[in-house]
Scaffold this motif. Structure first.
Motif, PDB file in Angstrom:
ATOM      1  N   UNK A 124      -6.194  13.923   4.394  1.00 50.71           N
ATOM      2  CA  UNK A 124      -7.393  13.913   3.549  1.00 50.71           C
ATOM      3  C   UNK A 124      -7.393  12.793   2.519  1.00 50.71           C
ATOM      4  N   UNK A 125      -6.267  12.143   2.292  1.00 44.51           N
ATOM      5  CA  UNK A 125      -6.197  11.040   1.332  1.00 44.51           C
ATOM      6  C   UNK A 125      -6.428   9.687   1.993  1.00 44.51           C
ATOM      7  N   UNK A 126      -6.630   9.660   3.291  1.00 40.98           N
ATOM      8  CA  UNK A 126      -6.740   8.379   3.999  1.00 40.98           C
ATOM      9  C   UNK A 126      -7.946   7.561   3.541  1.00 40.98           C
ATOM     10  N   UNK A 127      -9.065   8.217   3.262  1.00 43.82           N
ATOM     11  CA  UNK A 127     -10.256   7.482   2.811  1.00 43.82           C
ATOM     12  C   UNK A 127      -9.994   6.827   1.450  1.00 43.82           C
ATOM     13  N   UNK A 128      -9.253   7.520   0.588  1.00 40.64           N
ATOM     14  CA  UNK A 128      -8.921   6.955  -0.723  1.00 40.64           C
ATOM     15  C   UNK A 128      -7.971   5.774  -0.581  1.00 40.64           C
ATOM     16  N   UNK A 155      -7.269  -0.197  -0.542  1.00 37.71           N
ATOM     17  CA  UNK A 155      -7.024  -1.441   0.189  1.00 37.71           C
ATOM     18  C   UNK A 155      -8.218  -2.388   0.070  1.00 37.71           C
ATOM     19  N   UNK A 156      -9.429  -1.840   0.201  1.00 37.23           N
ATOM     20  CA  UNK A 156     -10.636  -2.661   0.065  1.00 37.23           C
ATOM     21  C   UNK A 156     -10.719  -3.282  -1.330  1.00 37.23           C
ATOM     22  N   UNK A 157     -10.429  -2.476  -2.345  1.00 31.45           N
ATOM     23  CA  UNK A 157     -10.475  -2.980  -3.714  1.00 31.45           C
ATOM     24  C   UNK A 157      -9.473  -4.113  -3.900  1.00 31.45           C
ATOM     25  N   UNK A 158      -8.266  -3.939  -3.376  1.00 31.91           N
ATOM     26  CA  UNK A 158      -7.242  -4.966  -3.521  1.00 31.91           C
ATOM     27  C   UNK A 158      -7.639  -6.263  -2.834  1.00 31.91           C
ATOM     28  N   UNK A 159      -8.293  -6.149  -1.699  1.00 37.58           N
ATOM     29  CA  UNK A 159      -8.756  -7.355  -0.995  1.00 37.58           C
ATOM     30  C   UNK A 159      -9.840  -8.047  -1.817  1.00 37.58           C
ATOM     31  N   UNK A 160     -10.789  -7.259  -2.312  1.00 36.33           N
ATOM     32  CA  UNK A 160     -11.898  -7.829  -3.089  1.00 36.33           C
ATOM     33  C   UNK A 160     -11.440  -8.447  -4.405  1.00 36.33           C
ATOM     34  N   UNK A 161     -10.365  -7.897  -4.991  1.00 36.15           N
ATOM     35  CA  UNK A 161      -9.915  -8.364  -6.301  1.00 36.15           C
ATOM     36  C   UNK A 161      -8.741  -9.334  -6.204  1.00 36.15           C
ATOM     37  N   UNK A 162      -8.467  -9.829  -5.014  1.00 31.32           N
ATOM     38  CA  UNK A 162      -7.356 -10.763  -4.799  1.00 31.32           C
ATOM     39  C   UNK A 162      -6.025 -10.127  -5.219  1.00 31.32           C
ATOM     40  N   UNK A 222      -5.375  -7.717  -7.295  1.00 36.07           N
ATOM     41  CA  UNK A 222      -5.228  -7.430  -8.720  1.00 36.07           C
ATOM     42  C   UNK A 222      -5.209  -5.914  -8.920  1.00 36.07           C
ATOM     43  N   UNK A 223      -4.001  -5.369  -9.066  1.00 34.61           N
ATOM     44  CA  UNK A 223      -3.843  -3.924  -9.193  1.00 34.61           C
ATOM     45  C   UNK A 223      -4.528  -3.373 -10.439  1.00 34.61           C
ATOM     46  N   UNK A 224      -4.575  -4.142 -11.494  1.00 30.19           N
ATOM     47  CA  UNK A 224      -5.196  -3.657 -12.729  1.00 30.19           C
ATOM     48  C   UNK A 224      -6.672  -3.353 -12.539  1.00 30.19           C
ATOM     49  N   UNK A 225      -7.346  -4.139 -11.711  1.00 29.84           N
ATOM     50  CA  UNK A 225      -8.773  -3.903 -11.514  1.00 29.84           C
ATOM     51  C   UNK A 225      -9.042  -2.763 -10.536  1.00 29.84           C
ATOM     52  N   UNK A 226      -7.998  -2.222  -9.912  1.00 31.27           N
ATOM     53  CA  UNK A 226      -8.164  -1.137  -8.933  1.00 31.27           C
ATOM     54  C   UNK A 226      -7.550   0.174  -9.418  1.00 31.27           C
ATOM     55  N   UNK A 262      -8.813   2.741 -10.865  1.00 31.87           N
ATOM     56  CA  UNK A 262      -9.576   3.940 -10.531  1.00 31.87           C
ATOM     57  C   UNK A 262      -9.182   4.439  -9.139  1.00 31.87           C
ATOM     58  N   UNK A 263      -9.055   3.527  -8.179  1.00 29.43           N
ATOM     59  CA  UNK A 263      -8.666   3.883  -6.824  1.00 29.43           C
ATOM     60  C   UNK A 263      -7.211   4.345  -6.765  1.00 29.43           C
ATOM     61  N   UNK A 264      -6.345   3.678  -7.532  1.00 31.48           N
ATOM     62  CA  UNK A 264      -4.930   4.058  -7.574  1.00 31.48           C
ATOM     63  C   UNK A 264      -4.796   5.486  -8.089  1.00 31.48           C
ATOM     64  N   UNK A 265      -5.496   5.798  -9.178  1.00 34.13           N
ATOM     65  CA  UNK A 265      -5.401   7.131  -9.772  1.00 34.13           C
ATOM     66  C   UNK A 265      -5.989   8.200  -8.853  1.00 34.13           C
TER      67      UNK A 265
END
Length: 80
Positions: A38-42, A47-54, A56-60, A62-65
């Motif tokens: 059930x966590x696969x979509x998250x 992964x999408x956020x990380x690709x979009x932000x080059x 940058x873990x700090x900008x992702x 919300x997704x990490x949490x």
């Protein structure tokens, strides 16, 4: 003049070899994501956020949490 020996170049892979290599990696990724259930979509969202932000873990965060919370819920519901 520098007498250093040149570094040998790695052999180039043909397009079919590269495609096969990427397919194998994608298949491994798919199996790993399926294990998240059930966590696969998250995870994919992260992964999408990380690709979009080059990457940058700090900008992702919300997704990490969200992924962290889902994994905690999964762990607690399995009785571990």
């Amino acid at each position: 003049m520098d007498n250093a020996t040149p570094t040998p170049k790695s052999p180039l892979l043909s397009s079919p070899q590269l495609a096969a290599l990427h397919q194998d990696a994608a298949a491994d990724d798919d199996e790993n994501v399926k294990q998240l259930k059930e966590c696969s979509a998250l995870y994919l969202s992260l992964q999408d956020c990380l690709v979009k932000s080059n990457r940058n873990w700090k900008s992702c965060q919300m997704e990490v949490q969200a992924l962290k919370a889902c994994n905690e819920r999964r762990k607690n519901s399995s009785g571990k």
